[in-house]
Write an enzyme that holds these catalytic residues in place. Sequence first.
Site, PDB file in Angstrom:
ATOM      1  N   ASP A  16       0.877  -1.172   0.000  1.00  0.00           N
ATOM      2  CA  ASP A  16       0.000   0.000   0.000  1.00  0.00           C
ATOM      3  C   ASP A  16       0.913   1.220   0.000  1.00  0.00           C
ATOM      4  O   ASP A  16       1.510   1.561   1.018  1.00  0.00           O
ATOM      5  CB  ASP A  16      -0.888  -0.021   1.249  1.00  0.00           C
ATOM      6  CG  ASP A  16      -1.682   1.277   1.440  1.00  0.00           C
ATOM      7  OD1 ASP A  16      -1.733   2.072   0.485  1.00  0.00           O
ATOM      8  OD2 ASP A  16      -2.224   1.481   2.539  1.00  0.00           O
ATOM      9  N   LYS A  77       2.848  11.336  -3.586  1.00  0.00           N
ATOM     10  CA  LYS A  77       1.705  10.719  -4.264  1.00  0.00           C
ATOM     11  C   LYS A  77       0.762  11.775  -4.845  1.00  0.00           C
ATOM     12  O   LYS A  77       0.031  11.503  -5.797  1.00  0.00           O
ATOM     13  CB  LYS A  77       0.967   9.822  -3.270  1.00  0.00           C
ATOM     14  CG  LYS A  77      -0.117   8.947  -3.864  1.00  0.00           C
ATOM     15  CD  LYS A  77      -0.640   7.993  -2.800  1.00  0.00           C
ATOM     16  CE  LYS A  77      -1.780   7.137  -3.320  1.00  0.00           C
ATOM     17  NZ  LYS A  77      -2.248   6.185  -2.293  1.00  0.00           N
ATOM     18  N   GLU A 182      -7.363   0.660  -4.263  1.00  0.00           N
ATOM     19  CA  GLU A 182      -7.294   0.560  -2.806  1.00  0.00           C
ATOM     20  C   GLU A 182      -8.607   0.063  -2.183  1.00  0.00           C
ATOM     21  O   GLU A 182      -8.569  -0.803  -1.299  1.00  0.00           O
ATOM     22  CB  GLU A 182      -6.875   1.909  -2.219  1.00  0.00           C
ATOM     23  CG  GLU A 182      -5.405   2.231  -2.516  1.00  0.00           C
ATOM     24  CD  GLU A 182      -5.041   3.680  -2.272  1.00  0.00           C
ATOM     25  OE1 GLU A 182      -5.908   4.438  -1.779  1.00  0.00           O
ATOM     26  OE2 GLU A 182      -3.889   4.061  -2.558  1.00  0.00           O
ATOM     27  N   ASP A 207     -13.025   4.848   1.975  1.00  0.00           N
ATOM     28  CA  ASP A 207     -11.571   4.849   2.193  1.00  0.00           C
ATOM     29  C   ASP A 207     -11.045   6.284   2.174  1.00  0.00           C
ATOM     30  O   ASP A 207     -10.875   6.883   1.114  1.00  0.00           O
ATOM     31  CB  ASP A 207     -10.893   4.012   1.100  1.00  0.00           C
ATOM     32  CG  ASP A 207      -9.383   3.893   1.283  1.00  0.00           C
ATOM     33  OD1 ASP A 207      -8.843   4.502   2.232  1.00  0.00           O
ATOM     34  OD2 ASP A 207      -8.744   3.200   0.476  1.00  0.00           O
TER      35      ASP A 207
END
Length: 639
Positions: A16, A77, A182, A207
Amino acid sequence: MTNHGTSNSKEIIGIDLGTTYSCVGVYQNDRVEIIANSMGNRITPSYVAFTENERLIGELAVAQFPNNPENTIYNAKRLIGRNYSDENVQSDKKLWPFRVVQKYGDKPYIEVQYKGEKKQFAPEEISAMVLGKMKEVAENYLGKTVKKAVITVPAYFDDTQRQATKDAGTICGLDVQRIINEPTAAALAYGMQNKNELDEKNILIYDLGGGTFDVSVLYIEATIFEVKATGGDDHLGGEDFNDKLVEFCLDDFKRKNRQVKGDLTKNVRTMRRLRTACERAKRTLSNAKFATIIVDSLYDEHDYQTTVSRARFEEMCGGLFKRTLDHVAKVLQDAKLSESEIERVVLVGGSTRIPKIQELLCKFFNGKQLTKSINPDEAVAYGASMQGYHLSGVQEFRGLISFEILPLSLGLEAPAGFMDVVIPRNTIFPTRKSKTISTDHDNQTQMNINIYEGERARTVNNTLLGQLQLTGIQRAKRGVPQIEVTFTLDLNGILTVEAHDKHTLCNDEIVITNDRGSLTNEEIDRIVKEAENFIQEDQKIKARIESRNALEVHCYAIKIALGNTNQNNTLISGDLKLKLIKASDDCLEWLYNHMDATKEESDQKLKELEIISSPITYLLVFPDTRNAKEKEFNVEEID
């Protein structure tokens, strides 16, 4: 390295790659093991720091952050696969202490000082460094080299961002077997941990992480997971809540200190210290009604202190919280389901610990109990590890099978600039779909085919992914040639587009790697070589530190051994004892004054000290002199 269980060369780890934290796992001995790093933590900060002497990743990068903010990189990211001109990039760069510069057209690069030199890194390089750290964590646990991985991305990542993430894996030496969403990974984790409860049901994965938000609806039938709809925002998360607190504190400081001149936001260290304090307060407010923010000498020798209530924080972030619910409503609409048809709402991501978010979500689903049974920080890596095991082919897999869907429509530019959709959003992939088009002009022998991604009617409002140039088309009246364009979306969600003239059989093909955000093969090759140099540098630094530590340990071992001997003990003469203590003290002083000493220099010092201390080696091994051989040593024996 320690081998924990049976190791198979086909093992595929699950990673992850998070905005603020990353996590790695592997399926072993009939279960997923989330692997702790060398600091004993199961999640690792996605931070990379550059100093005058070395590169640091994870907790060590965070620890030196306050003193070196300009050269400590985080939130990479949020840059990966984006343009420098992207409005989100322009907004974020104002808040970051490190520099983001424009390079190679419209690509964002991060500029730092490393070993006294100016260096520039692509976001993929920074992400590769974090992935490399995760790879190292797994290798230390497994006791072997790891080559293959499944890496997760936000469901709403576009094609460019997915490809850029895959590039990051390639740079750090990983063969990326699959890029998965994800929320889907989190659903797999939920499914594996609740296998006995699985039947036909709809579950919603909410999420909310440090930098991205995803929501997906999945339909479970036995052990098959089908994604019905997905949505979200790849620029919404805990970092944005931090921003709100920072803005509040800046306004509050200015109000309380009107006499202070200057712009606090221009001071890198001021902003870093304030942001750290705000993030700490945000976490506190998940468990308490009030949080105090204290920063000594925040700016121009002025201290700062304020107390923020949970209610005030919720008011600041209310608009952001509501945005997540808007995405939930849109995904339910796409899935053609009502709130009452969702059997489970599963929380994933550290930001779901915020009480107001849980309250709003519970209310949205008419009081439905939220599922918090899976670890929100580890669920995504857990699911990625399950997917890796499924792909490894070690043995027949009887776990869960998942089907991903396309988050954004893919299509061609039609005449007048309209979007002609070939693969609609929410289509399960892998998939392959074709569309036949024709020429716009008489006797046209070549044509440019523009490929777009997005939901707007006009392509100018969507994202250009790439362009095909087909030549050798049949000469004919406009509309007569038959050009077949085929879109192929693979298991990683990466697109290949092929076009060919059915009459002349001329064809062209493009794998969408997208120059607007992804790296060229030449850039990847260059960065891979640089990454290998970093590994060699890191190994040298590690060897140098280990050599220094060995010398320091030996010095203190001498002092402890001599200190433990009885004063009436006649085994060691007073002169010898003084000489050994002086030798160890001299070495400790040398270590203090030579922080940059090479491995060879430290090794030589250790060798010299070992020669001097050889007569009392037995004391270093057996400090209890009652078990030692009765013999008196004196200083002459070591001269």
